[in-house]
Design an enzyme around this catalytic site. Structure first.
Site, PDB file in Angstrom:
ATOM      1  N   LYS A  38       0.844  -1.156   0.059  1.00 38.12           N
ATOM      2  CA  LYS A  38      -0.040  -0.151  -0.177  1.00 38.12           C
ATOM      3  C   LYS A  38       0.792   1.075  -0.013  1.00 38.12           C
ATOM      4  O   LYS A  38       1.790   1.406   0.732  1.00 38.12           O
ATOM      5  CB  LYS A  38      -0.907  -0.044   1.234  1.00 38.12           C
ATOM      6  N   GLY A  76       8.515  -1.707  12.178  1.00 41.18           N
ATOM      7  CA  GLY A  76       7.814  -0.523  12.558  1.00 41.18           C
ATOM      8  C   GLY A  76       8.586   0.484  12.861  1.00 41.18           C
ATOM      9  O   GLY A  76       8.469   1.702  12.520  1.00 41.18           O
TER      10      GLY A  76
HETATM   11  P1  AMP Z   1       4.149  -4.091   3.270  1.00 41.27           P
HETATM   12  O1  AMP Z   1       3.682  -5.036   4.593  1.00 41.27           O
HETATM   13  O2  AMP Z   1       3.486  -2.829   2.952  1.00 41.27           O
HETATM   14  O3  AMP Z   1       5.520  -4.220   2.933  1.00 41.27           O
HETATM   15  O4  AMP Z   1       3.512  -5.118   2.002  1.00 41.27           O
HETATM   16  C1  AMP Z   1       3.899  -6.640   1.993  1.00 41.27           C
HETATM   17  C2  AMP Z   1       2.838  -7.366   0.994  1.00 41.27           C
HETATM   18  O5  AMP Z   1       2.752  -6.558   0.039  1.00 41.27           O
HETATM   19  C3  AMP Z   1       3.346  -8.583   0.980  1.00 41.27           C
HETATM   20  O6  AMP Z   1       2.804  -9.562   1.652  1.00 41.27           O
HETATM   21  C4  AMP Z   1       3.109  -8.845  -0.629  1.00 41.27           C
HETATM   22  O7  AMP Z   1       2.552  -9.852  -0.911  1.00 41.27           O
HETATM   23  C5  AMP Z   1       2.187  -7.769  -1.023  1.00 41.27           C
HETATM   24  N1  AMP Z   1       2.407  -7.134  -2.361  1.00 41.27           N
HETATM   25  C6  AMP Z   1       3.647  -6.933  -3.141  1.00 41.27           C
HETATM   26  N2  AMP Z   1       3.609  -6.475  -4.371  1.00 41.27           N
HETATM   27  C7  AMP Z   1       1.945  -6.852  -4.571  1.00 41.27           C
HETATM   28  C8  AMP Z   1       1.427  -6.824  -5.761  1.00 41.27           C
HETATM   29  N3  AMP Z   1       1.672  -6.351  -6.763  1.00 41.27           N
HETATM   30  N4  AMP Z   1      -0.149  -6.986  -5.647  1.00 41.27           N
HETATM   31  C9  AMP Z   1      -0.649  -7.465  -4.333  1.00 41.27           C
HETATM   32  N5  AMP Z   1       0.197  -7.506  -3.260  1.00 41.27           N
HETATM   33  C10 AMP Z   1       1.351  -7.238  -3.278  1.00 41.27           C
END
Ligand code: AMP
Length: 398
Positions: A206, A378
């Site tokens: 996100k 975090g």
């Molecule tokens: P974060 O915790 O914000 O670092 O997000 C990590 C998560 O983002 C992981 O579980 C990934 O599977 C997900 N992620 C990364 N790229 C994508 C994508 N293109 N579409 C959906 N989920 C994603």
């Protein structure tokens, strides 16, 4: 500058140490003891100097009375005994006469571990959050059990809880432990005083989770590479078609604002590895524009080459967040390639800001190839956002 062990006499004193023993447990067995090992330098230093050491840590979250049975720190006490080869007094309480008399009877060089600090979040079945909401009585009480407070729990430094900020605010002397000192030194070198070119790589699901980081790094970095699910919100802002990919509609205009402000500093992928649904099967490689029936789950091979060429000349690299759905075997290539490219840089300062990226690097066997892999997801994210960490701020200045 915060006090460290250089500024404090610990010999003969009762030293309360907030450590991060928030380890993964499966059926009461610790599946990864890295966090326990990370606390050893501070514990060893204190026992060698003849302090009476009282350790406090949380373990996971306690949301109801029933959680307590599965989330005791007792297995950690055993692991610590094994690693140190000496007895650890484990007190299965977070307050009370038994704890107080056990602490009073400690000799110099002995170690005591109190029960999971988050047991204080539930009292008689009621959610009270004395620990997580930094109840002033609890902080005062814990502070009364010792002479000095040492914060060595980087993973919770971004939280103001009773077991860090509460104790630090109510005790005569406080300082940072070795782990937190090293984390701050490394993050400061990488983020605040980077050698240029400084390339940041931000990924993950996100935009909303990483806005603060992009905002702060736009001023400090020479290039910001954006990958992962969040890239598609930026593509949308450039009027590209993104098919069924992740998109935060309410962040599209902000993404556009950043792209304008960045003046070419933000580098987006140039191709995607896509699937028709969120599933782990053979990818279709597309360019920047996606057909309506596909969703982007990883960066494509051309993006990997582009990102590698940008990383090649970097003197400082800070990485946070995967380039795709790395949990899927068919969509982990971007994350792996970026990880390897950073790991192979010679004479560069390379930093991973915890979380998924750190897990990926360790899993790939690149643990020792980075200058620093943060132990706190975090906390390092908040540091990268330019925020002050309450658990550090509460420690006395030199
Ligand atoms: P974060 O915790 O914000 O670092 O997000 C990590 C998560 O983002 C992981 O579980 C990934 O599977 C997900 N992620 C990364 N790229 C994508 C994508 N293109 N579409 C959906 N989920 C994603």
């Amino acid at each position: 500058m915060k006090k460290t062990f250089n500024n404090i006499q610990v010999s003969g004193k009762t030293v309360l140490v907030r450590v991060d023993f928030n380890v993964p447990l499966k059926d009461g067995v610790i599946t990864d003891d890295n966090r326990v090992r990370a606390a050893l330098p501070t514990i060893n230093y204190l026992t060698e100097k003849g302090a009476k050491v009282v350790l406090l840590s949380h373990l996971s979250r306690i949301k109801e009375e029933a959680d307590k049975a599965k989330k005791s720190l007792a297995p950690v006490a055993k692991k610590l005994e094994e690693l140190l080869g000496k007895t650890i007094k484990f007190v299965p309480q977070t307050r009370g006469v038994e704890l107080e008399s056990a602490i009073k009877s400690l000799n110099a060089g002995e170690i005591l571990l109190i029960e999971n600090t988050r047991f204080e979040d539930i009292q008689n079945g009621e959610v009270v959050k004395y620990e997580s909401k930094n109840d002033s009585q609890l902080g005062k009480y814990w502070a009364s059990l010792g002479n000095i407070f040492v914060n060595d729990a980087f993973g919770t430094a971004h939280r103001a809880h009773a077991s860090n900020v509460g104790i630090a605010s109510n005790i005569a002397e406080s300082c940072l432990g070795f782990l937190v000192e090293k984390e701050l030194e490394m993050l400061s070198k990488g983020i605040d005083k980077p050698e240029h070119p400084f390339v940041a790589i931000i990924g993950g699901a996100k935009v909303s989770d990483k806005i603060g980081v992009i905002d702060n790094l736009l001023e400090k970095a020479d290039k910001i590479i954006i990958g992962g699910g969040m890239a598609y919100t930026f593509f949308k802002a450039q009027n590209h078609s993104i098919g069924k990919s992740l998109c935060e509609e309410d962040k599209v205009s902000l993404a556009k604002e950043y792209l304008d402000k960045a003046n070419g500093k933000i580098i987006l992928p140039i191709d995607s590895a896509c699937n028709t649904d969120f599933k782990d099967s053979n990818p279709t490689i597309t360019g920047i524009d996606l057909p309506d029936d596909l969703m982007g789950l990883d960066i494509g091979p051309k993006s990997i080459e582009l990102f590698k060429s940008i990383l090649k000349d970097a003197k400082t690299v800070a990485w946070n967040g995967p380039m795709g759905v790395f949990e899927f075997e068919h969509y982990n290539k971007g994350t792996l390639a970026v990880c390897e490219a950073i790991a192979n840089l010679k004479n560069s300062f390379t930093l991973i800001g915890g979380g998924d990226s750190a897990a990926a690097a360790i899993q790939l066997g690149f643990k020792d190839k980075f200058t620093h892999i943060s132990t706190g997801g975090g906390a390092s994210l908040e540091y990268m956002e330019g925020k002050k960490l309450p658990g550090v701020e509460a420690i006395q200045n030199k």
